[in-house]
Scaffold this motif. Sequence first.
Motif, PDB file in Angstrom:
ATOM      1  N   MET A 147       0.831  -1.210   0.000  1.00 40.33           N
ATOM      2  CA  MET A 147       0.000   0.000   0.000  1.00 40.33           C
ATOM      3  C   MET A 147       0.863   1.256   0.000  1.00 40.33           C
ATOM      4  SD  MET A 147      -3.132  -0.995   2.583  1.00 40.33           S
ATOM      5  CE  MET A 147      -2.049  -1.411   3.953  1.00 40.33           C
ATOM      6  N   THR A 148       2.138   1.131   0.372  1.00 40.69           N
ATOM      7  CA  THR A 148       3.034   2.287   0.415  1.00 40.69           C
ATOM      8  C   THR A 148       3.967   2.323  -0.785  1.00 40.69           C
ATOM      9  OG1 THR A 148       4.741   1.103   1.684  1.00 40.69           O
ATOM     10  CG2 THR A 148       2.971   2.162   2.926  1.00 40.69           C
ATOM     11  N   ALA A 149       3.684   1.533  -1.827  1.00 38.40           N
ATOM     12  CA  ALA A 149       4.556   1.467  -3.004  1.00 38.40           C
ATOM     13  C   ALA A 149       4.826   2.853  -3.574  1.00 38.40           C
ATOM     14  CB  ALA A 149       3.934   0.576  -4.068  1.00 38.40           C
ATOM     15  N   GLY A 150       6.077   3.105  -3.931  1.00 33.54           N
ATOM     16  CA  GLY A 150       6.458   4.395  -4.486  1.00 33.54           C
ATOM     17  C   GLY A 150       6.896   5.409  -3.455  1.00 33.54           C
ATOM     18  N   THR A 151       6.773   5.080  -2.178  1.00 38.93           N
ATOM     19  CA  THR A 151       7.143   6.001  -1.104  1.00 38.93           C
ATOM     20  C   THR A 151       8.485   5.607  -0.487  1.00 38.93           C
ATOM     21  OG1 THR A 151       6.061   4.749   0.673  1.00 38.93           O
ATOM     22  CG2 THR A 151       4.691   6.282  -0.601  1.00 38.93           C
ATOM     23  N   GLY A 152       9.002   6.473   0.363  1.00 46.01           N
ATOM     24  CA  GLY A 152      10.247   6.184   1.059  1.00 46.01           C
ATOM     25  C   GLY A 152      10.128   5.012   2.009  1.00 46.01           C
ATOM     26  N   HIS A 170      12.165   5.525  -7.249  1.00 49.06           N
ATOM     27  CA  HIS A 170      10.718   5.306  -7.236  1.00 49.06           C
ATOM     28  C   HIS A 170      10.481   3.814  -7.487  1.00 49.06           C
ATOM     29  CE1 HIS A 170       9.693   9.609  -7.217  1.00 49.06           C
ATOM     30  NE2 HIS A 170      10.749   9.746  -8.003  1.00 49.06           N
ATOM     31  N   LEU A 171      10.176   3.105  -6.426  1.00 47.81           N
ATOM     32  CA  LEU A 171      10.018   1.651  -6.492  1.00 47.81           C
ATOM     33  C   LEU A 171       8.548   1.295  -6.284  1.00 47.81           C
ATOM     34  CD1 LEU A 171      11.491  -1.134  -6.617  1.00 47.81           C
ATOM     35  CD2 LEU A 171      11.621  -1.042  -4.114  1.00 47.81           C
ATOM     36  N   TYR A 172       7.945   0.659  -7.301  1.00 50.43           N
ATOM     37  CA  TYR A 172       6.537   0.270  -7.229  1.00 50.43           C
ATOM     38  C   TYR A 172       6.343  -1.244  -7.271  1.00 50.43           C
ATOM     39  CZ  TYR A 172       5.331   5.173  -7.986  1.00 50.43           C
ATOM     40  OH  TYR A 172       5.195   6.534  -7.842  1.00 50.43           O
ATOM     41  N   SER A 173       7.436  -1.995  -7.331  1.00 47.50           N
ATOM     42  CA  SER A 173       7.344  -3.454  -7.383  1.00 47.50           C
ATOM     43  C   SER A 173       8.153  -4.055  -6.245  1.00 47.50           C
ATOM     44  CB  SER A 173       7.868  -3.986  -8.721  1.00 47.50           C
ATOM     45  OG  SER A 173       7.054  -3.556  -9.787  1.00 47.50           O
ATOM     46  N   ALA A 174       7.634  -5.137  -5.691  1.00 49.04           N
ATOM     47  CA  ALA A 174       8.303  -5.799  -4.571  1.00 49.04           C
ATOM     48  C   ALA A 174       9.482  -6.626  -5.049  1.00 49.04           C
ATOM     49  CB  ALA A 174       7.308  -6.681  -3.818  1.00 49.04           C
ATOM     50  N   ASP A 191       8.596   0.416 -12.334  1.00 45.01           N
ATOM     51  CA  ASP A 191       7.136   0.450 -12.399  1.00 45.01           C
ATOM     52  C   ASP A 191       6.524  -0.811 -11.772  1.00 45.01           C
ATOM     53  OD1 ASP A 191       4.625   1.405 -12.989  1.00 45.01           O
ATOM     54  OD2 ASP A 191       5.065   1.788 -15.106  1.00 45.01           O
ATOM     55  N   ARG A 192       5.217  -0.928 -11.832  1.00 48.70           N
ATOM     56  CA  ARG A 192       4.493  -2.022 -11.182  1.00 48.70           C
ATOM     57  C   ARG A 192       4.689  -3.353 -11.912  1.00 48.70           C
ATOM     58  NH1 ARG A 192       1.421   0.197  -7.288  1.00 48.70           N
ATOM     59  NH2 ARG A 192       0.936   2.426  -7.488  1.00 48.70           N
ATOM     60  N   GLU A 193       4.644  -4.440 -11.122  1.00 50.59           N
ATOM     61  CA  GLU A 193       4.743  -5.821 -11.614  1.00 50.59           C
ATOM     62  C   GLU A 193       6.061  -6.112 -12.330  1.00 50.59           C
ATOM     63  OE1 GLU A 193       1.139  -7.628 -13.258  1.00 50.59           O
ATOM     64  OE2 GLU A 193       0.091  -5.736 -12.830  1.00 50.59           O
ATOM     65  N   VAL A 194       7.096  -5.403 -11.960  1.00 44.22           N
ATOM     66  CA  VAL A 194       8.438  -5.697 -12.477  1.00 44.22           C
ATOM     67  C   VAL A 194       9.046  -6.816 -11.634  1.00 44.22           C
ATOM     68  CG1 VAL A 194      10.782  -4.799 -12.773  1.00 44.22           C
ATOM     69  CG2 VAL A 194       8.813  -3.393 -13.394  1.00 44.22           C
ATOM     70  N   ILE A 195       9.703  -7.766 -12.281  1.00 42.65           N
ATOM     71  CA  ILE A 195      10.352  -8.875 -11.587  1.00 42.65           C
ATOM     72  C   ILE A 195      11.860  -8.752 -11.762  1.00 42.65           C
ATOM     73  CG2 ILE A 195      10.606 -11.376 -11.424  1.00 42.65           C
ATOM     74  CD1 ILE A 195       7.762 -11.633 -12.507  1.00 42.65           C
ATOM     75  N   ILE A 196      12.572  -8.534 -10.665  1.00 48.24           N
ATOM     76  CA  ILE A 196      14.030  -8.467 -10.685  1.00 48.24           C
ATOM     77  C   ILE A 196      14.546  -9.764 -10.076  1.00 48.24           C
ATOM     78  CG2 ILE A 196      16.077  -7.211  -9.907  1.00 48.24           C
ATOM     79  CD1 ILE A 196      14.394  -4.682  -9.816  1.00 48.24           C
ATOM     80  N   ASN A 197      15.049 -10.650 -10.920  1.00 50.03           N
ATOM     81  CA  ASN A 197      15.480 -11.981 -10.480  1.00 50.03           C
ATOM     82  C   ASN A 197      16.930 -11.993 -10.024  1.00 50.03           C
ATOM     83  OD1 ASN A 197      13.119 -13.600 -10.937  1.00 50.03           O
ATOM     84  ND2 ASN A 197      13.469 -13.371 -13.128  1.00 50.03           N
TER      85      ASN A 197
END
Length: 258
Positions: A147-152, A170-174, A191-197
């Motif tokens: 719920m806090t995606a994109g915030t510090g 600016h991080l919107y993906s876990a 951005d959202r739904e990015v997967i960093i493996n």
Amino acid sequence: PNNQSQALLMELYGALEKEQGENEKIQAELLKLTHKTLKYKQMPFLLQMLKGAALKVLTLNTIMLILLPFVQIASLEYSNADIFHRGGMLAKFGAESFMLMFLVVMVAKWTLIGRFKPGTYSKQSFYHFRVQYVNGLVALAEHFINMTAGTGLYTAFFRLLGAKIGRNVHLYSALHTGYDLVHIGDAAFVDREVIINTDDNDEAGLVATHKVTKVGAGVVLGAKVVVKPGTFIGSHTKVYPRSLVQGFVNSGSNIMDS
């Protein structure tokens, strides 16, 4: 001459039958080896399924055991409170539950795993079990932290897990695993739904390799981008949505791979 020809033919037939018998033996041995290989591949898969189910149960039980006393106390206070104070009590309980879960996740990560390091490990090992358990706890916590995606606060959560995240990101993906192996440079946008493996699995699914994955300063990763393990993305690169990125990417590149 006829007797010699017949003898020669008999020798040839005998040699052919002998060769055919040897070929049949070889085929039988190959068949046995194939069955053994298939059985060997199936067993780890079944073990992984069982371990996955056990991990889910263990993870949920951990959270439930931690939150149960708070739920009982909160429900008792809630039932005794008047209607004007119940909203504030629910907000307080939610904040306390989140802080407790956050603390449990951090303690589990740093005591059971420590720092993720590059290297290869067996997926049948106890280390892999610990990794999956910690990842399960983090996944549960992400239901709240997302719920806090994109915030510090969002970036701070993953920094505390070990990820190296620069300023003004600016991080919107876990991030889902190998947190210490993820490097994100200053002013990057994910951005959202990015997967960093960070984990590379072998074809048989028996071995995994931790690899460092770096996203340079000023990089823009569009929605649903997949970054493969061990990738290095140079600074100020733009990766368009739904692209797959792997290997070494020069700075200032534009990648569109849908």
